[in-house]
Structure formats: structure tokens, C-alpha cells
Scaffold this active site. Structure first.
Site, PDB file in Angstrom:
ATOM      1  N   TYR A   6      -1.897  -1.167  10.415  1.00  0.00           N
ATOM      2  CA  TYR A   6      -1.880  -1.279   8.947  1.00  0.00           C
ATOM      3  C   TYR A   6      -0.568  -0.731   8.383  1.00  0.00           C
ATOM      4  CZ  TYR A   6      -3.876  -1.015   4.190  1.00  0.00           C
ATOM      5  OH  TYR A   6      -4.125  -1.168   2.841  1.00  0.00           O
ATOM      6  N   SER A  36       0.875  -1.169   0.000  1.00  0.00           N
ATOM      7  CA  SER A  36       0.000   0.000   0.000  1.00  0.00           C
ATOM      8  C   SER A  36       0.905   1.209   0.000  1.00  0.00           C
ATOM      9  CB  SER A  36      -0.849   0.007   1.286  1.00  0.00           C
ATOM     10  OG  SER A  36      -1.439   1.271   1.489  1.00  0.00           O
TER      11      SER A  36
HETATM   12  P1  NAD Z   1     -11.401  -6.136   0.120  1.00  0.00           P
HETATM   13  O1  NAD Z   1     -11.976  -6.047   1.496  1.00  0.00           O
HETATM   14  O2  NAD Z   1     -12.246  -5.840  -1.065  1.00  0.00           O
HETATM   15  O3  NAD Z   1     -10.762  -7.582  -0.127  1.00  0.00           O
HETATM   16  C1  NAD Z   1     -10.007  -8.226   0.849  1.00  0.00           C
HETATM   17  C2  NAD Z   1      -9.938  -9.690   0.508  1.00  0.00           C
HETATM   18  O4  NAD Z   1      -9.193 -10.358   1.530  1.00  0.00           O
HETATM   19  C3  NAD Z   1     -11.304 -10.369   0.456  1.00  0.00           C
HETATM   20  O5  NAD Z   1     -11.299 -11.366  -0.550  1.00  0.00           O
HETATM   21  C4  NAD Z   1     -11.415 -11.002   1.846  1.00  0.00           C
HETATM   22  O6  NAD Z   1     -12.297 -12.119   1.885  1.00  0.00           O
HETATM   23  C5  NAD Z   1      -9.990 -11.418   2.038  1.00  0.00           C
HETATM   24  N1  NAD Z   1      -9.640 -11.674   3.430  1.00  0.00           N
HETATM   25  C6  NAD Z   1      -9.793 -10.863   4.506  1.00  0.00           C
HETATM   26  N2  NAD Z   1      -9.374 -11.501   5.612  1.00  0.00           N
HETATM   27  C7  NAD Z   1      -8.938 -12.724   5.222  1.00  0.00           C
HETATM   28  C8  NAD Z   1      -8.393 -13.837   5.898  1.00  0.00           C
HETATM   29  N3  NAD Z   1      -8.205 -13.842   7.221  1.00  0.00           N
HETATM   30  N4  NAD Z   1      -8.077 -14.934   5.171  1.00  0.00           N
HETATM   31  C9  NAD Z   1      -8.277 -14.982   3.839  1.00  0.00           C
HETATM   32  N5  NAD Z   1      -8.793 -13.951   3.139  1.00  0.00           N
HETATM   33  C10 NAD Z   1      -9.113 -12.841   3.841  1.00  0.00           C
HETATM   34  O7  NAD Z   1     -10.108  -5.193   0.176  1.00  0.00           O
HETATM   35  P2  NAD Z   1      -9.151  -4.615  -0.956  1.00  0.00           P
HETATM   36  O8  NAD Z   1      -9.233  -3.147  -0.861  1.00  0.00           O
HETATM   37  O9  NAD Z   1      -9.340  -5.294  -2.243  1.00  0.00           O
HETATM   38  O10 NAD Z   1      -7.732  -5.012  -0.319  1.00  0.00           O
HETATM   39  C11 NAD Z   1      -6.860  -5.954  -0.892  1.00  0.00           C
HETATM   40  C12 NAD Z   1      -5.438  -5.604  -0.505  1.00  0.00           C
HETATM   41  O11 NAD Z   1      -5.112  -4.330  -1.050  1.00  0.00           O
HETATM   42  C13 NAD Z   1      -5.221  -5.485   0.997  1.00  0.00           C
HETATM   43  O12 NAD Z   1      -3.972  -6.047   1.340  1.00  0.00           O
HETATM   44  C14 NAD Z   1      -5.221  -3.990   1.222  1.00  0.00           C
HETATM   45  O13 NAD Z   1      -4.477  -3.634   2.356  1.00  0.00           O
HETATM   46  C15 NAD Z   1      -4.565  -3.514  -0.050  1.00  0.00           C
HETATM   47  N6  NAD Z   1      -4.786  -2.108  -0.375  1.00  0.00           N
HETATM   48  C16 NAD Z   1      -6.047  -1.621  -0.556  1.00  0.00           C
HETATM   49  C17 NAD Z   1      -6.200  -0.278  -0.866  1.00  0.00           C
HETATM   50  C18 NAD Z   1      -7.550   0.332  -1.114  1.00  0.00           C
HETATM   51  O14 NAD Z   1      -7.621   1.557  -1.234  1.00  0.00           O
HETATM   52  N7  NAD Z   1      -8.611  -0.438  -1.217  1.00  0.00           N
HETATM   53  C19 NAD Z   1      -5.100   0.554  -0.967  1.00  0.00           C
HETATM   54  C20 NAD Z   1      -3.840   0.028  -0.765  1.00  0.00           C
HETATM   55  C21 NAD Z   1      -3.700  -1.309  -0.475  1.00  0.00           C
END
Ligand code: NAD
Length: 256
Positions: free
Chosen positions: A151, A138
Site C-alpha cells: 500500500y 493517502s
Molecule cells: P472502500 O473500500 O470504501 O472503497 C473502495 C472502492 O474501490 C469501492 O467502490 C470498491 O468496489 C472499489 N474497488 C476495489 N477494488 C476494485 C477493482 N479491482 N476495480 C474497481 N473497483 C474496485 O475504500 P475507501 O476507504 O473509500 O478507499 C478509497 C481510496 O481512498 C483508496 O484508494 C484508498 O487507498 C484511499 N484512502 C483511504 C483512506 C481511509 O482511511 N479510508 C485513507 C487514505 C486513502
């Protein structure tokens, strides 16, 4: 480009993980999905792209379940060529109010899971002398924001792990890089939009604008599809010597 290869994407039932899985599938890779919630919808979306797809519901906070998932992937498709460590959760609170259980869960899911999946994926990648490990970190792997201690600590850890993984395999065909998105409008971020809307008495659209305005000069969300294309680039031949990068896609967040 990726026909005959297998990609395992953690946390791919939703958001960024599903976007990356689709981009890799469009290039011909077979996909192992993981994550909570509905898996049938995502499985059907991947299968419609003409590749093989399997799902394992490992809880990424549990090393024994990660081990079972990696074994399942190898048993199903022979080996994992591309590992995308993407599963992640968020919790927002001041350090002195931060629930200990949330701290432990974020470190386990956002950081330690990447270590476990990586250590289990590396032997087969090294034996094949080809592999791609892509860690979805991130922008919070590069800079901090108030109220996100666990985080930010986990994501800085992921960027560090990425560098060490890249270095330990630098003379092989196995690369490791991190992707550092700014805001992406997934369920993880919609929760923060909802909290802002409630706290400030704003509409959904107004709250999104406030969120972007604070950090992201482009005033645009990055999309899972754009991040998927970056993952495809890391998997291409042009990515052969890209090692240990923490590549931002952040609308100018860290240029300031
Ligand atoms: P999201 O909530 O849409 O998806 C998260 C996914 O992780 C889902 O499939 C969920 O079921 C799964 N998950 C959560 N806990 C779990 C566990 N214990 N075991 C297995 N699966 C699990 O979120 P997202 O925004 O798509 O995030 C995905 C990644 O991207 C994360 O690592 C997040 O930190 C990172 N990220 C997101 C953003 C943003 O703005 N959305 C920005 C930077 C980084």
C-alpha cells in the site's frame, strides 16, 4: 460550477469515491461511477442530485477493462473532463509474510490503474485544453507505516505519478493533483478497526480510539464529504495553477 462537465470516479460505489462523486454532482457534473458491489443505490443517490449518471463495472486491475470503461464514458457523455483515480484496496502483513498475489493486486489496483486511466483520459483533455486529474493517494503516499508495504509503495508511486502528470501538462489547462487523507471511516478502514478490536479484545468504539491515537492528533476521522470539497476546489478556477500537489487532509498526522 461544473455544469456540462463529466467526472469519472473509479471505485465510487462506496466510501471516499462515492463522497467525491456526490460533491462533484452537487456542482452539476455528470458522473460515471465504477466499482464492485451494489451500483443501483449509488446511481440513485447521484441521480437525485439532478445530474446524469452512468455506471461501468470495470475491474481496475485489468487494463483492457479500464480501456473499455474510458470508451464507455466517452461514448456516453462525449468526453471525461474530470478523472478521479480513487479505487483502492488494502492488505496488512509483514513483508516476509505478504502474499505475493496481494502485492500484485495492490500495485495493479492502487497504482497501475491510475496510469492506465490517465493515459487514456489525457488526449481528450488536452484537445479541450481543460481537465482535472485527481489521484486519491493517502498519507501513506508521504510517510510509511509498518505492515503496509504494498500500500505504501503504491501510494508513494501515485504521488510520483501525480507530479509527472502535472509537469507534462504544466503549460495546458490540464492539472493533476493528489489528495492524501489520513484515517477515513470507510469499509476499508472498518476492517482494520475490526482486526484491532479482535486482537486487543476491545469494543468497536475503543478500537477506533486506539487507531486514531496512534497517528492522528485531531482524534477525528476525515469524512468523504470533506474530501469531496477538496476535489471541488481542485476543479474550480482557483485550482487552475495548483499542479502536482500532494494535499494532506490528515488531522495533523504528518505535522508531527
Ligand atoms: P472502500 O473500500 O470504501 O472503497 C473502495 C472502492 O474501490 C469501492 O467502490 C470498491 O468496489 C472499489 N474497488 C476495489 N477494488 C476494485 C477493482 N479491482 N476495480 C474497481 N473497483 C474496485 O475504500 P475507501 O476507504 O473509500 O478507499 C478509497 C481510496 O481512498 C483508496 O484508494 C484508498 O487507498 C484511499 N484512502 C483511504 C483512506 C481511509 O482511511 N479510508 C485513507 C487514505 C486513502
Amino acid at each position: 460550477m461544473l455544469q456540462g462537465k463529466t467526472a469519472l470516479v473509479t471505485g465510487s460505489t462506496s466510501g471516499i469515491g462515492l463522497g467525491i462523486a456526490k460533491s462533484l454532482a452537487k456542482q452539476g457534473a455528470n458522473i460515471v461511477l465504477n466499482g464492485f458491489g451494489d451500483a443501483e443505490g449509488p446511481k440513485a443517490e447521484i441521480a437525485a442530485l439532478g445530474v446524469k449518471v452512468a455506471y461501468h463495472g470495470a475491474d481496475m486491475s485489468k487494463p483492457s477493462e479500464i480501456e473499455a470503461m474510458m470508451k464507455f464514458a466517452a461514448d456516453t457523455f462525449g468526453r471525461v473532463d474530470i478523472l478521479v483515480n480513487n479505487a483502492g484496496i488494502q492488505h496488512v502483513a509483514k513483508i516476509e509474510d505478504f502474499p505475493i498475489e496481494r502485492w500484485d493486486a495492490i500495485i495493479a489496483i492502487n497504482l497501475s490503474s491510475a496510469f492506465h486511466a490517465t493515459r487514456l483520459a489525457l488526449p481528450a483533455m488536452k484537445a479541450a485544453n481543460w481537465g482535472r486529474i485527481i489521484n486519491v493517494a493517502s498519507i501513506h503516499g508521504l510517510v510509511g507505516s509498518a505492515d503496509k508495504s504494498a500500500y505504501v509503495a503504491a501510494k508513494h508511486g501515485v504521488v510520483g505519478l501525480t507530479k509527472v502528470t502535472a509537469l507534462e501538462n504544466a503549460t495546458t489547462g490540464v492539472t493533476c493533483n493528489a489528495i492524501c487523507p489520513g484515517w477515513v471511516l470507510t469499509p476499508l478502514v472498518q476492517k482494520q478497526v475490526d482486526a484491532k478490536a479482535a486482537a486487543m479484545g476491545l469494543s468497536n468504539e475503543e478500537a477506533k480510539k486506539v487507531l486514531l491515537q496512534e497517528k492522528e492528533p485531531s482524534m477525528q476521522f476525515t469524512t468523504p464529504e470533506e474530501l469531496g470539497e477538496l476535489a471541488v476546489f481542485f476543479c474550480s478556477a482557483a485550482g487552475n495553477n495548483v499542479r502536482g500537489a500532494a494535499w494532506n487532509m490528515d488531522g495533523g498526522w504528518t505535522a508531527q
